[in-house]
Design a protein around this motif. Structure first.
Motif, short mmCIF file in Angstrom:
data_model
loop_
_atom_site.label_atom_id
_atom_site.label_comp_id
_atom_site.label_asym_id
_atom_site.label_seq_id
_atom_site.Cartn_x
_atom_site.Cartn_y
_atom_site.Cartn_z
N VAL A 68 0.83 -1.20 0.00
CA VAL A 68 0.00 0.00 0.00
C VAL A 68 0.87 1.25 0.00
O VAL A 68 0.62 2.19 -0.76
CB VAL A 68 -0.95 0.01 1.23
N TYR A 69 1.90 1.27 0.86
CA TYR A 69 2.71 2.49 1.03
C TYR A 69 4.03 2.09 1.67
O TYR A 69 4.06 1.22 2.53
CB TYR A 69 1.97 3.47 1.93
N GLU A 70 5.09 2.74 1.27
CA GLU A 70 6.39 2.42 1.83
C GLU A 70 7.20 3.69 2.06
O GLU A 70 7.21 4.58 1.21
CB GLU A 70 7.14 1.47 0.88
N ILE A 71 7.85 3.74 3.20
CA ILE A 71 8.74 4.85 3.55
C ILE A 71 10.12 4.25 3.77
O ILE A 71 10.29 3.39 4.64
CB ILE A 71 8.26 5.57 4.83
N ILE A 72 11.07 4.66 2.94
CA ILE A 72 12.43 4.14 3.03
C ILE A 72 13.38 5.32 3.25
O ILE A 72 13.41 6.25 2.46
CB ILE A 72 12.82 3.38 1.75
N LYS A 73 14.15 5.25 4.34
CA LYS A 73 15.09 6.32 4.72
C LYS A 73 14.39 7.68 4.76
O LYS A 73 14.93 8.68 4.32
CB LYS A 73 16.28 6.34 3.77
N GLY A 74 13.17 7.66 5.27
CA GLY A 74 12.43 8.91 5.44
C GLY A 74 11.79 9.44 4.17
O GLY A 74 11.18 10.51 4.18
N GLN A 75 11.88 8.70 3.05
CA GLN A 75 11.31 9.14 1.78
C GLN A 75 10.23 8.16 1.34
O GLN A 75 10.37 6.95 1.50
CB GLN A 75 12.40 9.21 0.69
N VAL A 76 9.17 8.69 0.73
CA VAL A 76 8.11 7.84 0.21
C VAL A 76 8.64 7.12 -1.03
O VAL A 76 9.26 7.73 -1.89
CB VAL A 76 6.86 8.69 -0.15
#
Length: 178
Positions: A68-76
């Motif tokens: 659905v949604y992913e945040i990697i190293k503070g970035q979408v």
């Protein structure tokens, strides 16, 4: 040997029924969010403690094994996002360092209903949110029974006229005495 006589009943209850009771309490703590078809819903997810570095932030939201949604190293990151959720999800980046990874799902559809999981990788924590979708109640045109009755209209006009006449009489009286 009887359970009641030896005091074993208390121990049996403690070891067998207490865990079941605690487990059912844990399940009942799951958050449920209700949203209307075509509307929006915020699915809450937050870590126990605020994160120190934005680079440490890695969070993944899923629903029925879909990304659905992913945040990697503070970035979408939308690279692996399921097309069904593209352009319908948003988060609150200003809240990341406070540990808030809630998402807002827009233009809700019937297929959006179900269990969502938020994986906070740094804490190895999975938070669950149940989304329930409903049809919005259509605005109903008043039926004959909800229209104002003529007696009420006459009473309203009478009160209005009485107020106007009273205010004119008072202002006339003030002008005569001055």
């Amino acid at each position: 040997m009887d359970l009641c006589e030896s005091g074993n009943l208390r121990r049996w209850w403690l070891f067998y029924f207490l865990p079941v009771f605690l487990l059912t309490n844990e399940v009942s703590l799951q958050e449920t969010v209700v949203g209307f078809i075509g509307g929006s819903a915020v699915l809450n997810c937050s870590s126990k403690e605020p994160l120190i570095k934005i680079q440490d932030i890695r969070v993944r939201w899923s629903h029925k094994d879909q990304n659905v949604y992913e945040i990697i190293k503070g970035q979408v990151s939308v690279e692996k996002q399921d097309p069904e959720y593209r352009d319908r999800t948003e988060s609150f980046p200003e809240e990341y360092l406070r540990g808030n990874f809630s998402i807002k799902l827009n233009n809700l559809q019937h297929t959006d209903a179900g269990l969502y999981k938020c994986y906070i990788m740094e804490e190895s924590v999975i938070k669950s949110v149940e989304l329930s979708t409903q049809e919005r109640q259509a605005i109903q045109i008043p039926s004959e029974g909800t229209k104002p009755k003529p007696e009420m209209i006459v009473m309203f006009i009478s009160v209005l006229c009485t107020g106007i006449i009273f205010s004119l009489a008072v202002s006339s009286f003030i002008n005569i005495t001055v």
